[in-house]
Design a protein around this motif. Structure first.
Motif, PDB file in Angstrom:
ATOM      1  N   TYR A   2       0.785  -1.294   0.043  1.00  0.00           N
ATOM      2  CA  TYR A   2      -0.043   0.079  -0.027  1.00  0.00           C
ATOM      3  C   TYR A   2       0.869   1.530  -0.204  1.00  0.00           C
ATOM      4  N   PHE A   3       2.076   1.123  -0.617  1.00  0.00           N
ATOM      5  CA  PHE A   3       2.838   2.281  -0.518  1.00  0.00           C
ATOM      6  C   PHE A   3       2.525   3.155  -1.874  1.00  0.00           C
ATOM      7  N   LYS A   4       2.470   2.599  -2.799  1.00  0.00           N
ATOM      8  CA  LYS A   4       2.073   3.297  -4.136  1.00  0.00           C
ATOM      9  C   LYS A   4       1.005   4.349  -3.965  1.00  0.00           C
ATOM     10  N   PRO A   5      -0.338   4.224  -3.216  1.00  0.00           N
ATOM     11  CA  PRO A   5      -1.141   5.446  -3.200  1.00  0.00           C
ATOM     12  C   PRO A   5      -0.489   6.685  -2.376  1.00  0.00           C
ATOM     13  N   ILE A   6       0.364   6.463  -1.581  1.00  0.00           N
ATOM     14  CA  ILE A   6       0.951   7.736  -0.948  1.00  0.00           C
ATOM     15  C   ILE A   6       1.813   8.412  -1.961  1.00  0.00           C
ATOM     16  N   ASN A   7       2.519   7.663  -2.919  1.00  0.00           N
ATOM     17  CA  ASN A   7       3.164   8.454  -3.882  1.00  0.00           C
ATOM     18  C   ASN A   7       2.270   9.208  -4.744  1.00  0.00           C
ATOM     19  N   ASP A   8       1.047   8.414  -5.015  1.00  0.00           N
ATOM     20  CA  ASP A   8       0.325   8.847  -6.217  1.00  0.00           C
ATOM     21  C   ASP A   8      -0.407  10.085  -5.532  1.00  0.00           C
ATOM     22  N   GLU A   9      -0.816  10.060  -4.303  1.00  0.00           N
ATOM     23  CA  GLU A   9      -1.807  11.138  -3.760  1.00  0.00           C
ATOM     24  C   GLU A   9      -1.010  12.452  -3.186  1.00  0.00           C
ATOM     25  N   LEU A  10       0.235  11.918  -2.362  1.00  0.00           N
ATOM     26  CA  LEU A  10       0.820  13.140  -1.969  1.00  0.00           C
ATOM     27  C   LEU A  10       2.175  13.499  -2.578  1.00  0.00           C
ATOM     28  N   GLY A  11       2.610  12.625  -3.677  1.00  0.00           N
ATOM     29  CA  GLY A  11       3.792  13.138  -4.290  1.00  0.00           C
ATOM     30  C   GLY A  11       5.204  12.436  -3.757  1.00  0.00           C
ATOM     31  N   HIS A  12       6.028  12.389  -4.607  1.00  0.00           N
ATOM     32  CA  HIS A  12       7.449  11.724  -4.056  1.00  0.00           C
ATOM     33  C   HIS A  12       7.826  12.122  -2.807  1.00  0.00           C
ATOM     34  N   GLU A  13       7.873  13.397  -2.769  1.00  0.00           N
ATOM     35  CA  GLU A  13       8.415  14.147  -1.583  1.00  0.00           C
ATOM     36  C   GLU A  13       7.777  13.330  -0.260  1.00  0.00           C
ATOM     37  N   TRP A  14       6.615  13.262  -0.115  1.00  0.00           N
ATOM     38  CA  TRP A  14       6.027  12.507   0.951  1.00  0.00           C
ATOM     39  C   TRP A  14       6.290  10.957   0.931  1.00  0.00           C
ATOM     40  N   GLY A  15       6.349  10.598  -0.140  1.00  0.00           N
ATOM     41  CA  GLY A  15       6.709   8.999  -0.335  1.00  0.00           C
ATOM     42  C   GLY A  15       8.126   8.760   0.230  1.00  0.00           C
ATOM     43  N   ASP A  16       8.957   9.695  -0.127  1.00  0.00           N
ATOM     44  CA  ASP A  16      10.535   9.830   0.501  1.00  0.00           C
ATOM     45  C   ASP A  16      10.235   9.836   2.194  1.00  0.00           C
ATOM     46  N   GLN A  17       9.454  10.722   2.605  1.00  0.00           N
ATOM     47  CA  GLN A  17       9.434  10.817   4.086  1.00  0.00           C
ATOM     48  C   GLN A  17       8.950   9.489   4.689  1.00  0.00           C
ATOM     49  N   ALA A  18       7.884   8.708   4.224  1.00  0.00           N
ATOM     50  CA  ALA A  18       7.430   7.463   4.395  1.00  0.00           C
ATOM     51  C   ALA A  18       8.637   6.457   4.420  1.00  0.00           C
ATOM     52  N   LEU A  19       9.607   6.564   3.480  1.00  0.00           N
ATOM     53  CA  LEU A  19      10.477   5.457   3.274  1.00  0.00           C
ATOM     54  C   LEU A  19      11.552   5.785   4.507  1.00  0.00           C
ATOM     55  N   ILE A  20      11.548   7.077   4.874  1.00  0.00           N
ATOM     56  CA  ILE A  20      12.613   7.432   5.961  1.00  0.00           C
ATOM     57  C   ILE A  20      12.088   6.931   7.010  1.00  0.00           C
ATOM     58  N   GLU A  21      10.664   6.923   7.541  1.00  0.00           N
ATOM     59  CA  GLU A  21      10.365   6.716   8.661  1.00  0.00           C
ATOM     60  C   GLU A  21      10.000   4.918   8.771  1.00  0.00           C
ATOM     61  N   VAL A  22       9.843   4.223   7.437  1.00  0.00           N
ATOM     62  CA  VAL A  22      10.001   2.741   7.561  1.00  0.00           C
ATOM     63  C   VAL A  22      11.294   2.391   7.892  1.00  0.00           C
ATOM     64  N   SER A  23      12.324   2.990   7.341  1.00  0.00           N
ATOM     65  CA  SER A  23      13.981   2.777   7.785  1.00  0.00           C
ATOM     66  C   SER A  23      14.161   2.733   9.274  1.00  0.00           C
ATOM     67  N   ARG A  24      13.514   3.729   9.844  1.00  0.00           N
ATOM     68  CA  ARG A  24      13.833   4.092  11.215  1.00  0.00           C
ATOM     69  C   ARG A  24      13.020   3.147  12.079  1.00  0.00           C
ATOM     70  N   ARG A  25      11.895   2.507  11.895  1.00  0.00           N
ATOM     71  CA  ARG A  25      11.100   1.525  12.410  1.00  0.00           C
ATOM     72  C   ARG A  25      11.662   0.105  12.223  1.00  0.00           C
ATOM     73  N   LEU A  26      12.237  -0.050  11.140  1.00  0.00           N
ATOM     74  CA  LEU A  26      12.891  -1.402  10.885  1.00  0.00           C
ATOM     75  C   LEU A  26      14.056  -1.403  11.701  1.00  0.00           C
ATOM     76  N   GLN A  27      14.882  -0.180  11.906  1.00  0.00           N
ATOM     77  CA  GLN A  27      16.060  -0.295  12.896  1.00  0.00           C
ATOM     78  C   GLN A  27      15.729  -0.521  14.478  1.00  0.00           C
ATOM     79  N   GLU A  28      14.671   0.068  14.664  1.00  0.00           N
ATOM     80  CA  GLU A  28      14.127  -0.355  16.072  1.00  0.00           C
ATOM     81  C   GLU A  28      13.730  -1.616  16.170  1.00  0.00           C
TER      82      GLU A  28
END
Length: 453
Positions: free
Chosen positions: A323-349
């Protein structure tokens, strides 16, 4: 070589993508790049301002060997590095016989490329400076019967020794490699006066970083056997910090017929820092700060070798966001990048510091878990990751919920190399996608199982 400003590199490569990639690496390292895609463009760019040429052997039309021949005829002091991904031995030998400084085989590691270029630029500079010294020495010998003319030569020689960037020194070949002469510009390099080196036999080696000392001694011993060598190591400044130096040494006979070293030391600290920056660009994902695919595969290879030596197991997670594609489509790549950064932080946790979490590309991530005690412990980590990723995240003042499909491969006899392990983990991940997403499947003992099936 130019007296000031960045070195100019002639880059000749007929593949546009490679030409732009190499140019970006060189420009980031501080070089000026003149780009050409064929023989005629390259010849038009060759003039006195070019400090080094980087040529592809196999070009459309006239080959890089013809450009090399032109350079050797018209600008013989310009070092030329040849490169190719599929050059035969005959062409490589031709290039070296024509005067090429070095041959690099594609794909070329950015670190190796910059190291090679800097080496030949330094060598060219030192060669010119050494020729200048020889010219002054010859002049001194011709005029030594004239006291006034001798004084003038000495003044000019002293000016050369103090104005050049390289510190010039002589040392004996004893165990301490005692310094018998060093130019006054050593003060600019390391803060110490010449007397500090010449009065104490072991002073120069004492300034070498302890972690580099054995390497320096070994390379000096090799220079005794081969007649010359080039070293890079850390050297202590008078104020206590360490700078990186390149040290070009050559074995020569002095006036008494005894063997001694003549050396040229130059500060390459800024160059080393550029190398570290380039290395980070080559191996670190610039968005998330996680290891990228290249570094990940290197760590996986090391982890497998370590597990085989220790007789332990490891687990590899291959993960794809749901369900990542809707974020890119609705909010744009800038917010898609923010989601990827947050995912990486959670994986490290959800993992230990000793584990490797990497972004493989797009919305794909991978994890290496070393020292796995049981399959149950691996499943526990997977459950924790799924639960953590499902927690809502705020993006553009709205809540969004992602999912993650995970394929896991536990090491076994049929997954002994990194390519096989990643393929099996990928198969398990696609099985998780088929089973409804946001779950994990495990490949173990030639079977894929999905606990939530």
């Amino acid at each position: 070589m130019r007296e000031s400003g960045p070195s100019r590199i002639l880059l000749v490569e007929d593949q546009k993508s490679l030409r732009e990639t190499y140019a970006d690496i060189l420009e980031h390292a501080g070089f000026q790049v003149c780009k050409a895609e064929n023989h005629d463009q390259a010849i038009a760019l060759i003039d006195s301002s070019i400090d080094l040429a980087l040529l592809d052997i196999n070009l459309e039309g006239k080959s890089g060997l013809e450009i090399l021949a032109y350079i050797q005829k018209n600008k013989p002091d310009c070092p030329t590095i040849m490169m190719s991904g599929y050059a035969d031995k005959e062409n490589i030998i031709k290039a070296l016989n024509l005067g090429a400084a070095e041959f690099l085989e594609k794909p070329i590691d950015p670190d190796a490329l910059l190291h090679s270029i800097q080496h030949w630029l330094d060598f060219s500079t030192l060669k010119q400076e050494n020729q200048g010294l020889k010219n002054f020495k010859a002049l001194y010998q011709r005029l030594q019967n004239s006291e006034e003319k001798t004084r003038m030569v000495n003044d000019r020689l002293n000016f050369l020794l103090t104005s050049t960037a390289a510190v010039i020194y002589e040392s004996d070949t004893s165990k301490d490699y005692a310094t018998t002469f060093i130019s006054n510009n050593c003060i600019r390099l390391c803060g110490y006066a010449p007397e500090a080196f010449t009065d104490e036999p072991g002073f120069r080696l004492a300034c070498v970083h302890p972690d580099d000392l054995e390497h320096v001694k070994s390379e000096l011993e090799r220079a005794l056997e081969t007649g010359a060598n080039r070293l890079e190591y850390r050297f202590r400044h008078q104020d206590g910090h360490y700078c990186w130096v390149a040290d070009e040494v050559r074995l020569e006979k002095n006036m008494d017929g005894q063997l001694e070293f003549m050396g040229f030391m130059a500060d390459i600290t800024e160059h080393q820092q550029d190398i570290e920056t380039i290395r980070a660009m080559a191996y670190i994902d610039q968005l998330t700060g996680l290891p990228n695919r290249s570094l990940y595969y290197d760590r996986l290879k090391q982890a497998l070798a370590q597990a085989q030596r220790d007789g332990t197991s490891l687990a590899v997670f291959f993960m794809d966001l749901d369900y990542f594609k809707p974020i890119n489509d609705e909010l744009g790549h800038e917010w898609g990048d923010q989601a990827l950064i947050e995912v990486s932080r959670r994986l490290q946790e959800c993992t230990r510091k000793v584990d490797t979490v990497a972004r493989i590309g797009g919305d794909e991530f991978s994890i290496i878990l070393g020292g796995v005690s049981s399959e149950e412990s691996v499943r526990h980590v997977a459950d924790k990751i799924i639960a953590r990723i499902r927690e809502p995240m705020m993006l553009k003042q709205s809540e969004y919920v992602l999912g993650i499909s995970i394929g896991i491969c536990l090491t076994s006899d049929d997954s002994s190399n990194e390519e096989t392990i990643m393929r099996l983990a990928d198969d398990a991940m696609y099985k998780a996608k088929e089973m409804g997403r946001n779950i994990y499947c495990v490949y173990c003992r030639q079977h894929i199982t999905c606990p939530h099936q």
